[in-house]
Design an enzyme around this catalytic site. Structure first.
Site, mmCIF file in Angstrom:
data_model
loop_
_atom_site.group_PDB
_atom_site.id
_atom_site.type_symbol
_atom_site.label_atom_id
_atom_site.label_comp_id
_atom_site.label_asym_id
_atom_site.label_seq_id
_atom_site.Cartn_x
_atom_site.Cartn_y
_atom_site.Cartn_z
ATOM 1 N N TYR A 1 104.674 39.302 -18.838
ATOM 2 C CA TYR A 1 103.397 40.025 -18.759
ATOM 3 C C TYR A 1 103.542 41.252 -17.858
ATOM 4 C CZ TYR A 1 98.440 41.023 -18.151
ATOM 5 O OH TYR A 1 97.216 41.647 -18.144
ATOM 6 N N LYS B 1 104.931 56.646 -35.314
ATOM 7 C CA LYS B 1 105.557 57.758 -36.017
ATOM 8 C C LYS B 1 106.896 58.119 -35.364
ATOM 9 C CE LYS B 1 101.113 59.766 -37.471
ATOM 10 N NZ LYS B 1 101.290 59.631 -38.936
ATOM 11 N N ARG C 1 92.480 64.541 -46.841
ATOM 12 C CA ARG C 1 92.468 65.318 -45.608
ATOM 13 C C ARG C 1 91.630 66.570 -45.867
ATOM 14 N NH1 ARG C 1 94.167 62.405 -41.212
ATOM 15 N NH2 ARG C 1 92.134 61.846 -42.007
ATOM 16 N N PHE D 1 85.998 58.656 -42.804
ATOM 17 C CA PHE D 1 87.062 58.572 -43.802
ATOM 18 C C PHE D 1 87.778 57.232 -43.769
ATOM 19 C CE2 PHE D 1 89.121 60.254 -40.032
ATOM 20 C CZ PHE D 1 90.343 59.614 -39.995
ATOM 21 N N PHE E 1 93.106 67.007 -34.495
ATOM 22 C CA PHE E 1 93.320 65.801 -35.278
ATOM 23 C C PHE E 1 92.057 64.959 -35.144
ATOM 24 C CE2 PHE E 1 95.073 61.437 -35.854
ATOM 25 C CZ PHE E 1 95.381 61.574 -37.201
ATOM 26 N N THR E 2 91.766 64.158 -36.145
ATOM 27 C CA THR E 2 90.477 63.462 -36.210
ATOM 28 C C THR E 2 90.175 62.636 -34.966
ATOM 29 O OG1 THR E 2 91.642 61.758 -37.483
ATOM 30 C CG2 THR E 2 90.374 63.383 -38.728
ATOM 31 N N ASP F 1 101.191 66.801 -28.208
ATOM 32 C CA ASP F 1 101.114 65.629 -29.077
ATOM 33 C C ASP F 1 102.416 65.614 -29.869
ATOM 34 O OD1 ASP F 1 100.767 63.734 -31.043
ATOM 35 O OD2 ASP F 1 98.755 64.353 -31.607
#
Length: 482
Positions: A81, A266, A389, A455, A133-134, A223
């Site tokens: 942990y 990613k 998109r 979306f 970005f959303t 990012d």
């Protein structure tokens, strides 16, 4: 790799530098079954069941193929942990690759955005970016800020030869700073830009943007979720860096920014997220938020096995063999579809190939969601799940009207080391057929609309019987083929 030639002197469009060791069976439903599936999903590809999808090109997030080295590493994880050695191994790798002292773990990229925005965004301040970005925009707004886009105008041109359409417009940035210097939370660069077709940012532009921000004491954030694709494009498109290796380019990028964060789903080909920084004061605040929202500071909501797999994934991301596969697959799709007359976002970017739904479906009123309609039609005639998109991915205006997106895109993501060339050829065949029959595609309207990030969970229905007409045409042309 893109430097292996055929006997005729031309490069191979794709030559995978890996072999398949484990496979997963996929299924192609017939078109009547696909009509039922997309109807039950409310014409939203996010709500399809994966068992009903033939080629899942919705996203590359968390679905990239893992290497044998990653799988092996997961078996030696130091489960704990607190104080896991697996965390310290990952921290050391991040220090070596990015040059930042501290690692703040989180369970995925949007969790990193939550921590960053709660730390830095104050009410009535501005968060600057090349393009939003959303989820990033949502987190900024939830904390009382406003996201300001400073993308160079070239980024909004669907068809272009500009190699770096994700660049910041430096004049726009200077003008905004001059008027609002005291009310800026941070400057964020997304490399590359998701919502305009995975278009990259040049290293030269990153350097100049960060220099301008540092002169004005503005925190700079990268990012890096899509960094592998952006690194590939810097190396092959930016002459100054073509003789540097990927690690050297990465270190130059990292030096420019105060904070780096990424979705490891990613960048690391495993499930998690990371924030990297040097500032101890900001670190302390972020660690408090990690323990509140994510877990302890040495696992951040991830399993310890994921920490080990991210560690190896990041090291693999510093090789051309790994990072070239996605862009090469995307370029193959874009080149072939463009040759067939299909309107695409050019030049080919990262993440996936992007269809220009604004032009593909120009007969559909903008208010009837061209990109959403095209995404539903693609699934219907092929079993391929792509992602809208466009306007559906935007939030409504304060008066309740739709905020019409600058670009209406359907993204067909190319997760790394997943699809074969014959599967990509199937994509090309079905999309080309659909374009020839595009006038049969009609619009959509909402029947259930969430207030936030609609979306993901929104459900829509056709504005006419266009789907039945498309099914009939498909059956007439393909005569029993799935």
């Amino acid at each position: 790799m893109n430097n292996i030639k055929k006997t005729n002197g031309q490069n191979f469009e794709m030559l995978e530098m890996h072999k398949v060791k484990i496979i997963k069976k996929i299924n192609l439903l017939n078109i009547d079954e696909r009509l039922t599936a997309i109807t039950n999903a409310g014409n939203n590809t996010f709500l399809l069941h994966n068992k009903d999808i033939f080629l899942n090109m919705l996203t590359d997030s968390g679905v990239n193929a893992m290497s044998d080295a990653q799988q092996a590493a997961s078996m030696i994880a130091d489960d704990a942990y607190a104080g896991s050695e697996s965390f310290f191994k990952l921290e050391k790798t991040c220090q070596e690759i990015f040059g930042k002292k501290f690692l703040v773990p989180a369970h995925q990229g949007r969790a990193c955005e939550n921590i960053i925005c709660k730390t830095l965004v104050k009410a009535n301040t501005f968060a600057l970016t090349n393009h939003h970005f959303t989820t990033t925009k949502a987190h900024v707004e939830l904390n009382g800020g406003k996201m300001i886009e400073l993308l160079a105008n070239e980024g909004f041109k669907p068809e272009s030869t500009n190699p770096f359409k994700g660049n910041v417009d430096l004049k726009k940035l200077q003008d905004f700073i001059s008027k609002n210097k005291k009310n800026i939370s941070f400057m964020r660069i997304e490399a590359g830009t998701n919502l305009i077709g995975g278009q990259p940012v040049s290293l030269e532009n990153m350097i100049k943007t960060c220099e301008l921000c540092k002169k004005n004491n503005i925190i700079t954030i990268l990012d890096a979720s899509l960094l592998t694709d952006n690194l590939y494009f810097i190396k092959i498109r930016e002459n100054k860096y073509k003789n540097m290796n990927i690690s050297e380019i990465t270190k130059i990028i990292s030096k420019q920014f105060d904070i780096i964060y990424f979705s490891a789903r990613k960048l690391g080909s495993a499930r998690g997220g990371c924030i990297l920084l040097d500032d101890k004061k900001i670190l302390a605040t972020m660690q408090d938020l990690v323990t509140l929202y994510e877990g302890f500071i040495t696992y951040g909501g991830m399993s310890i096995s994921e920490l080990e797999m991210i560690n190896i994934g990041l090291q693999e991301a510093m090789t051309m063999e790994m990072i070239s596969h996605g862009p090469m697959s995307i370029k193959f799709l874009v080149d072939q579809l463009t040759k067939n007359g299909v309107p695409m976002i050019t030049p080919a970017g990262g993440l996936g190939c992007h269809l220009n739904a604004m032009k593909f479906c120009d007969h559909i009123p903008k208010e009837q969601y061209r990109a959403g309609s095209l995404a539903a039609a693609i699934y219907l005639i092929s079993g391929i799940a792509g992602m809208e998109r466009g306007t559906i991915s935007e939030e409504r205006n304060p008066d309740g009207t739709d905020h019409i997106a600058n670009m209406e895109l359907v993204r067909l993501a190319c997760p790394r080391r997943i699809f074969t060339k014959s599967q990509l050829e199937f994509v090309i065949d079905r999309i080309t057929w659909l374009y020839k029959n595009r006038k049969l595609i009609g619009g959509l309207k909402f029947k259930f609309e969430p207030k936030l990030l609609r979306f993901f969970l929104g459900k829509l229905e056709p504005t006419s019987k266009w789907q039945e007409k498309l099914v009939k045409k498909f059956k007439d042309d393909f005569k029993g083929s799935l």
